[in-house]
Design a protein around this motif. Structure first.
Motif, PDB file in Angstrom:
ATOM      1  N   SER A   1       3.610  -6.177  11.572  1.00 18.51           N
ATOM      2  CA  SER A   1       2.990  -7.032  12.583  1.00 18.51           C
ATOM      3  C   SER A   1       1.477  -6.923  12.445  1.00 18.51           C
ATOM      4  O   SER A   1       0.958  -6.049  11.743  1.00 18.51           O
ATOM      5  N   GLU A   2       0.746  -7.782  13.141  1.00  9.60           N
ATOM      6  CA  GLU A   2      -0.721  -7.731  13.075  1.00  9.60           C
ATOM      7  C   GLU A   2      -1.235  -6.390  13.588  1.00  9.60           C
ATOM      8  O   GLU A   2      -2.186  -5.821  13.039  1.00  9.60           O
ATOM      9  N   ARG A   3      -0.589  -5.875  14.610  1.00  7.25           N
ATOM     10  CA  ARG A   3      -0.999  -4.583  15.150  1.00  7.25           C
ATOM     11  C   ARG A   3      -0.749  -3.465  14.139  1.00  7.25           C
ATOM     12  O   ARG A   3      -1.578  -2.557  13.969  1.00  7.25           O
ATOM     13  N   GLN A   4       0.398  -3.508  13.472  1.00  5.58           N
ATOM     14  CA  GLN A   4       0.705  -2.503  12.459  1.00  5.58           C
ATOM     15  C   GLN A   4      -0.231  -2.618  11.258  1.00  5.58           C
ATOM     16  O   GLN A   4      -0.645  -1.607  10.678  1.00  5.58           O
ATOM     17  N   LEU A   5      -0.580  -3.862  10.878  1.00 11.48           N
ATOM     18  CA  LEU A   5      -1.532  -4.064   9.787  1.00 11.48           C
ATOM     19  C   LEU A   5      -2.885  -3.451  10.124  1.00 11.48           C
ATOM     20  O   LEU A   5      -3.532  -2.817   9.288  1.00 11.48           O
ATOM     21  N   THR A   6      -3.335  -3.661  11.363  1.00 12.02           N
ATOM     22  CA  THR A   6      -4.613  -3.091  11.797  1.00 12.02           C
ATOM     23  C   THR A   6      -4.580  -1.572  11.688  1.00 12.02           C
ATOM     24  O   THR A   6      -5.530  -0.944  11.211  1.00 12.02           O
ATOM     25  N   ALA A   7      -3.458  -0.967  12.136  1.00  7.63           N
ATOM     26  CA  ALA A   7      -3.323   0.484  12.063  1.00  7.63           C
ATOM     27  C   ALA A   7      -3.308   0.964  10.619  1.00  7.63           C
ATOM     28  O   ALA A   7      -3.932   1.975  10.278  1.00  7.63           O
ATOM     29  N   LEU A   8      -2.610   0.237   9.746  1.00  5.20           N
ATOM     30  CA  LEU A   8      -2.557   0.627   8.341  1.00  5.20           C
ATOM     31  C   LEU A   8      -3.940   0.555   7.696  1.00  5.20           C
ATOM     32  O   LEU A   8      -4.345   1.473   6.975  1.00  5.20           O
ATOM     33  N   ARG A   9      -4.668  -0.529   7.955  1.00  6.26           N
ATOM     34  CA  ARG A   9      -6.018  -0.649   7.378  1.00  6.26           C
ATOM     35  C   ARG A   9      -6.915   0.478   7.865  1.00  6.26           C
ATOM     36  O   ARG A   9      -7.734   1.010   7.107  1.00  6.26           O
ATOM     37  N   ARG A  10      -6.763   0.845   9.121  1.00  2.00           N
ATOM     38  CA  ARG A  10      -7.624   1.880   9.694  1.00  2.00           C
ATOM     39  C   ARG A  10      -7.312   3.248   9.109  1.00  2.00           C
ATOM     40  O   ARG A  10      -8.206   4.060   8.870  1.00  2.00           O
TER      41      ARG A  10
ATOM     42  N   ILE B   1       0.884  -1.162   0.000  1.00  2.00           N
ATOM     43  CA  ILE B   1       0.000   0.000   0.000  1.00  2.00           C
ATOM     44  C   ILE B   1       0.919   1.207   0.000  1.00  2.00           C
ATOM     45  O   ILE B   1       1.678   1.421   0.951  1.00  2.00           O
ATOM     46  N   GLY B   2       0.894   2.010  -1.076  1.00  2.00           N
ATOM     47  CA  GLY B   2       1.889   3.060  -1.219  1.00  2.00           C
ATOM     48  C   GLY B   2       3.267   2.417  -1.239  1.00  2.00           C
ATOM     49  O   GLY B   2       3.536   1.490  -1.991  1.00  2.00           O
ATOM     50  N   GLY B   3       4.154   2.875  -0.377  1.00  2.00           N
ATOM     51  CA  GLY B   3       5.488   2.298  -0.298  1.00  2.00           C
ATOM     52  C   GLY B   3       5.652   1.303   0.829  1.00  2.00           C
ATOM     53  O   GLY B   3       6.774   0.884   1.107  1.00  2.00           O
ATOM     54  N   THR B   4       4.561   0.915   1.494  1.00  2.00           N
ATOM     55  CA  THR B   4       4.651   0.032   2.650  1.00  2.00           C
ATOM     56  C   THR B   4       4.409  -1.413   2.254  1.00  2.00           C
ATOM     57  O   THR B   4       3.343  -1.755   1.713  1.00  2.00           O
TER      58      THR B   4
END
Length: 274
Positions: free
Chosen positions: A92-101, A83-86
């Motif tokens: 991590s699962e926590r970082q994925l949740t933050a990215l989706r949000r 997603i973009g440059g990420t």
């Protein structure tokens, strides 16, 4: 507050020119041994910023799986999804949740509204979960774009199906996401409400600069997009710009006639590939 996910770092590209989302050799396999099914087979595709793309294909072709993997809802077996440059696999699962949000908007066929909240509360829910306040001017723009000005105090049960889906679209747009993924968004709507919703998505791209990727099996829906990407047996088999409904229908019928919807894994089918 710490950065919830790594900053984009894509060599040789800037945030303005790099794709909103990109898959490289993306492979997704379900099961093992005799039950093994290859839902996506080394798919590489880019979704440009500020464009409306339809992802199409026969039932079981892998189109919904592609969306789920690229949105960070389903882990990859191999390959890359960004997603973009990420790079999603680095999170991590926590970082994925933050990215989706914070970076991704979702519109699903089933609306997914909370019945106890008003339309306005449903729209702003992702922001509240992220600890952010709505930008008043942007909120007014989004609400105006989907025509909900007089219905913000109503709960989902007091709204028609088309109005509920408008709430879902506004909720997807209100956080200014990098990209909006829509999975069969007109599936539960009558033809008039479906046409209105597609017009809202089209306008969000043309007037608000949004990026939209829509999974659909409907040639008429795909004709609202700037581009249609066709999947069969987990592979991209066609890519059409400025698609017309009759062109899309012709391609879909041709794929069906050629029998491309039958799997190529040892299970001989797609299972939940979508």
């Amino acid at each position: 507050m710490p950065q919830p996910f790594p900053s984009p770092a894509s060599p040789g590209s800037s945030p303005l020119t790099e794709p909103a989302a990109r898959a490289t050799d993306l492979t997704k396999v379900y099961g093992r041994g005799e039950t093994r099914v290859t839902a996506l087979d080394a798919v590489s595709v880019e979704f440009a910023r500020g464009r409306f793309t339809a992802v199409m294909g026969p039932s079981g072709s892998g189109k919904s799986t592609l969306m789920h993997c690229m949105a960070g809802l389903d882990p990859l077996t191999s390959g890359s999804a960004r997603i973009g440059g990420t790079e999603l696999s680095s999170l991590s699962e926590r970082q994925l949740t933050a990215l989706r949000r914070e970076k991704v908007g979702f519109v699903f066929q089933g609306f997914n509204l909370l019945p106890t909240l008003t339309a306005l509360e449903n729209i702003t829910l992702p922001l509240h979960l992220a600890g952010r306040k709505p930008e008043p001017a942007w909120l007014d723009t989004v609400v105006g774009a989907v025509g909900l000005g007089g219905r913000l105090g109503h709960r989902p049960a007091e709204l028609s199906g088309g109005q509920q889906q408008r709430v879902a679209v506004a909720r997807a747009l209100v956080s200014r996401p990098e990209i909006v993924f829509a999975d069969e968004p007109t599936g539960n709507l009558d033809s008039r409400s479906g046409a209105e919703l597609l017009g809202f998505l089209r306008d969000s791209v043309r007037e608000l600069g949004q990026t939209v990727v829509m999974v659909t099996h409907d040639p008429t829906a795909a004709a609202h997009a700037d581009r249609a990407v066709f999947l069969a047996d987990g592979r991209i088999v066609d890519d059409v710009h400025t698609p017309a409904a009759d062109t899309v229908l012709d391609r879909m019928l041709r794929f069906e006639a050629e029998g491309t919807s039958g799997g190529h894994g040892t299970a001989g089918g797609r299972g939940t590939a979508g």
